[in-house]
Design an enzyme around this catalytic site. Structure first.
Site, PDB file in Angstrom:
ATOM      1  N   HIS A  70       0.821  -1.210   0.000  1.00 20.37           N
ATOM      2  CA  HIS A  70       0.000   0.000   0.000  1.00 20.37           C
ATOM      3  C   HIS A  70       0.856   1.262   0.000  1.00 20.37           C
ATOM      4  O   HIS A  70       0.447   2.286  -0.551  1.00 20.37           O
ATOM      5  CB  HIS A  70      -0.951  -0.011   1.197  1.00 20.37           C
ATOM      6  CG  HIS A  70      -2.129  -0.916   1.009  1.00 20.37           C
ATOM      7  ND1 HIS A  70      -3.425  -0.455   0.895  1.00 20.37           N
ATOM      8  CD2 HIS A  70      -2.206  -2.265   0.887  1.00 20.37           C
ATOM      9  CE1 HIS A  70      -4.252  -1.479   0.722  1.00 20.37           C
ATOM     10  NE2 HIS A  70      -3.530  -2.590   0.718  1.00 20.37           N
ATOM     11  N   VAL A  74       0.988   3.922  -3.895  1.00 19.69           N
ATOM     12  CA  VAL A  74       0.582   5.334  -3.886  1.00 19.69           C
ATOM     13  C   VAL A  74       1.824   6.201  -3.708  1.00 19.69           C
ATOM     14  O   VAL A  74       2.467   6.159  -2.661  1.00 19.69           O
ATOM     15  CB  VAL A  74      -0.421   5.621  -2.752  1.00 19.69           C
ATOM     16  CG1 VAL A  74      -0.852   7.081  -2.781  1.00 19.69           C
ATOM     17  CG2 VAL A  74      -1.636   4.703  -2.866  1.00 19.69           C
ATOM     18  N   GLY A  76       4.698   5.786  -4.808  1.00 25.11           N
ATOM     19  CA  GLY A  76       5.941   5.030  -4.738  1.00 25.11           C
ATOM     20  C   GLY A  76       6.315   4.641  -3.322  1.00 25.11           C
ATOM     21  O   GLY A  76       5.658   5.018  -2.355  1.00 25.11           O
ATOM     22  N   ASP A  78       7.843   5.380  -0.534  1.00 22.21           N
ATOM     23  CA  ASP A  78       8.470   6.541   0.116  1.00 22.21           C
ATOM     24  C   ASP A  78       8.025   6.750   1.556  1.00 22.21           C
ATOM     25  O   ASP A  78       8.281   7.805   2.151  1.00 22.21           O
ATOM     26  CB  ASP A  78       8.178   7.811  -0.691  1.00 22.21           C
ATOM     27  CG  ASP A  78       6.698   8.191  -0.690  1.00 22.21           C
ATOM     28  OD1 ASP A  78       5.865   7.358  -0.250  1.00 22.21           O
ATOM     29  OD2 ASP A  78       6.368   9.307  -1.127  1.00 22.21           O
ATOM     30  N   SER A  80       5.159   7.329   2.677  1.00 20.33           N
ATOM     31  CA  SER A  80       4.079   8.304   2.842  1.00 20.33           C
ATOM     32  C   SER A  80       2.845   7.703   3.499  1.00 20.33           C
ATOM     33  O   SER A  80       2.037   8.419   4.094  1.00 20.33           O
ATOM     34  CB  SER A  80       3.695   8.919   1.487  1.00 20.33           C
ATOM     35  OG  SER A  80       3.275   7.921   0.573  1.00 20.33           O
ATOM     36  N   GLU A  90      -3.085  10.259   3.427  1.00 20.54           N
ATOM     37  CA  GLU A  90      -3.192   9.161   2.455  1.00 20.54           C
ATOM     38  C   GLU A  90      -3.702   7.883   3.091  1.00 20.54           C
ATOM     39  O   GLU A  90      -4.518   7.166   2.518  1.00 20.54           O
ATOM     40  CB  GLU A  90      -1.806   8.937   1.858  1.00 20.54           C
ATOM     41  CG  GLU A  90      -1.622   7.701   1.025  1.00 20.54           C
ATOM     42  CD  GLU A  90      -0.166   7.462   0.686  1.00 20.54           C
ATOM     43  OE1 GLU A  90       0.261   6.301   0.679  1.00 20.54           O
ATOM     44  OE2 GLU A  90       0.558   8.446   0.417  1.00 20.54           O
ATOM     45  N   HIS A 193      -1.972 -12.805  -0.649  1.00 23.94           N
ATOM     46  CA  HIS A 193      -3.164 -13.193   0.110  1.00 23.94           C
ATOM     47  C   HIS A 193      -3.117 -14.648   0.560  1.00 23.94           C
ATOM     48  O   HIS A 193      -4.096 -15.157   1.095  1.00 23.94           O
ATOM     49  CB  HIS A 193      -4.418 -12.929  -0.729  1.00 23.94           C
ATOM     50  CG  HIS A 193      -4.627 -11.488  -1.051  1.00 23.94           C
ATOM     51  ND1 HIS A 193      -5.303 -11.052  -2.171  1.00 23.94           N
ATOM     52  CD2 HIS A 193      -4.237 -10.372  -0.387  1.00 23.94           C
ATOM     53  CE1 HIS A 193      -5.317  -9.729  -2.191  1.00 23.94           C
ATOM     54  NE2 HIS A 193      -4.678  -9.297  -1.111  1.00 23.94           N
ATOM     55  N   ASP A 245      -7.038 -17.505   3.163  1.00 21.87           N
ATOM     56  CA  ASP A 245      -6.731 -18.857   2.704  1.00 21.87           C
ATOM     57  C   ASP A 245      -7.104 -19.816   3.830  1.00 21.87           C
ATOM     58  O   ASP A 245      -6.367 -19.973   4.797  1.00 21.87           O
ATOM     59  CB  ASP A 245      -5.244 -18.970   2.363  1.00 21.87           C
ATOM     60  CG  ASP A 245      -4.829 -20.380   1.960  1.00 21.87           C
ATOM     61  OD1 ASP A 245      -5.701 -21.266   1.937  1.00 21.87           O
ATOM     62  OD2 ASP A 245      -3.642 -20.584   1.672  1.00 21.87           O
ATOM     63  N   ASP A 253       2.609 -20.028   1.055  1.00 16.55           N
ATOM     64  CA  ASP A 253       2.757 -21.085   0.062  1.00 16.55           C
ATOM     65  C   ASP A 253       1.922 -20.748  -1.163  1.00 16.55           C
ATOM     66  O   ASP A 253       1.393 -19.634  -1.278  1.00 16.55           O
ATOM     67  CB  ASP A 253       2.351 -22.440   0.654  1.00 16.55           C
ATOM     68  CG  ASP A 253       0.939 -22.427   1.222  1.00 16.55           C
ATOM     69  OD1 ASP A 253       0.133 -21.545   0.836  1.00 16.55           O
ATOM     70  OD2 ASP A 253       0.616 -23.295   2.066  1.00 16.55           O
TER      71      ASP A 253
END
EC number: 1.11.1.7
Length: 337
Positions: A70, A74, A76, A78, A80, A90, A193, A245, A253
């Site tokens: 995440h 957004v 890059g 950095d 943020s 953000e 995930h 999962d 895995d």
């Protein structure tokens, strides 16, 4: 005149050298071992914090892995996503709902500031913590390039193009393509995930109103639908957590790929990976069992590491760009993943 010319040439040469050094700094490159001299135990400090946090909270590896994605998607990679000292931060965007791991990043930052003041960026801590999280969950180790600097801007509107759980496969592909990712990258990064949980908050449309007719997503295996609906009933508690999962929630895995093919994907965006010829082929490539010596799980883990390195390069700030924040600049909140 000759004296003037000689000094002029020396001056011009000096200016060119300074200009070259500035350009080099502005275009600094990420590299493995960036802190080996200035803060040689930076990675071990982050690793220890992640390990201790994961012992207290089993969901922590998934939290830290999601936090890195995440952050990078957004503006890059950095840092943020950590900033929360502005009105429209953000991290408060809908697409970031349920993010966690902020306190752990701050803990690592505090320890690093004690040993190596103003050296290690928050953005690099997030990237390192994600790698350590994968390893703790049983995934393969991959080298993390470091040298990122922290961004100064956090704006909720910048997160509008985050992938959404209910996006069609066409929209998902376009959002990833905009960031320089291929269809294969989309599948592999979605493979994160394989660990963690989601909230019923993200399930209503898929389970109870997929086409606006009080129906469910037809891609859900009929044997699986009653289970999902029982965990996330219509008008039920949206904060209930369910495994992404069912078979190996805490183990990194390739089971998520089997789930996607067989209709056991929990969130809609994972299921959509089987709607497209290209992404379906990628999913199936990790499910080949006819070749006896093919270790599909290892293949997925290796590719995941490569995809994470690519993700970690996304729109980074290096050299003279950005800054090295002294604190991660966050406020305490509820961590969920």
């Amino acid at each position: 005149m000759a004296f003037f010319n000689k000094n002029s040439k020396s001056f011009i040469k000096l200016i060119l050298i300074i200009y070259f050094l500035q350009i080099t700094a502005l275009n600094g490159q990420l590299r493995v071992g960036f802190y080996s001299e200035r803060c040689h135990n930076a990675e071990s400090i982050v690793s220890t914090v992640v390990k201790e946090a994961s012992q207290r909270e089993p969901r922590m590896p998934a939290m830290l892995l999601r936090l890195h994605f995440h952050d990078c998607f957004v503006q890059g990679c950095d840092g943020s996503i950590l900033i929360d000292n502005v009105k429209e931060a953000e991290r408060n965007a809908f697409g970031h709902e349920g993010l966690g791991g902020f306190a752990e990043i701050q803990k690592a930052k505090t320890q690093l500031e004690t040993q190596c003041p103003a050296v290690v960026s928050c953005a690099d801590i997030v990237a390192l913590a994600a790698r350590d999280a994968v390893v703790l969950a049983g995934g393969a180790f991959y080298e993390v390039e470091t040298g990122r600097r922290d961004g100064r801007v956090s704006d909720l509107s910048f997160a509008e193009k985050m992938p959404d759980v209910d996006d069609s496969i066409e929209v998902l592909k376009q959002k990833f393509k905009t960031k320089g990712f291929t269809e294969k990258d989309l599948v592999i990064l979605s493979g994160a995930h394989t660990i963690g949980t989601t909230a019923c908050f993200f399930m209503p449309k898929r389970l109870h109103n997929f086409t606006g007719k009080s129906d469910a997503d037809p891609s859900i295996n009929p044997k699986f639908l009653p289970e999902l609906r029982s965990k996330c009933p219509k008008n039920g508690d949206v904060n209930v957590r369910i495994s992404l999962d069912n078979l190996s929630e805490k183990k990194f895995d390739d089971q998520i790929m089997h789930n996607i093919k067989n209709g056991f994907a929990v969130i809609a965006s994972d299921a959509r990976l089987y709607d497209d010829n290209i992404t379906r082929a990628v999913v199936n490539s990790y499910l080949q069992t006819e070749i006896s010596d093919l270790n599909t799980s290892s293949s997925f883990e290796k590719d995941f590491g490569l995809a994470m390195v690519k993700l970690g390069r996304l729109e980074v700030k290096t050299g003279l760009l950005g800054e090295i924040r002294k604190i991660s600049e966050f406020s305490h909140g509820t961590s969920q993943n």
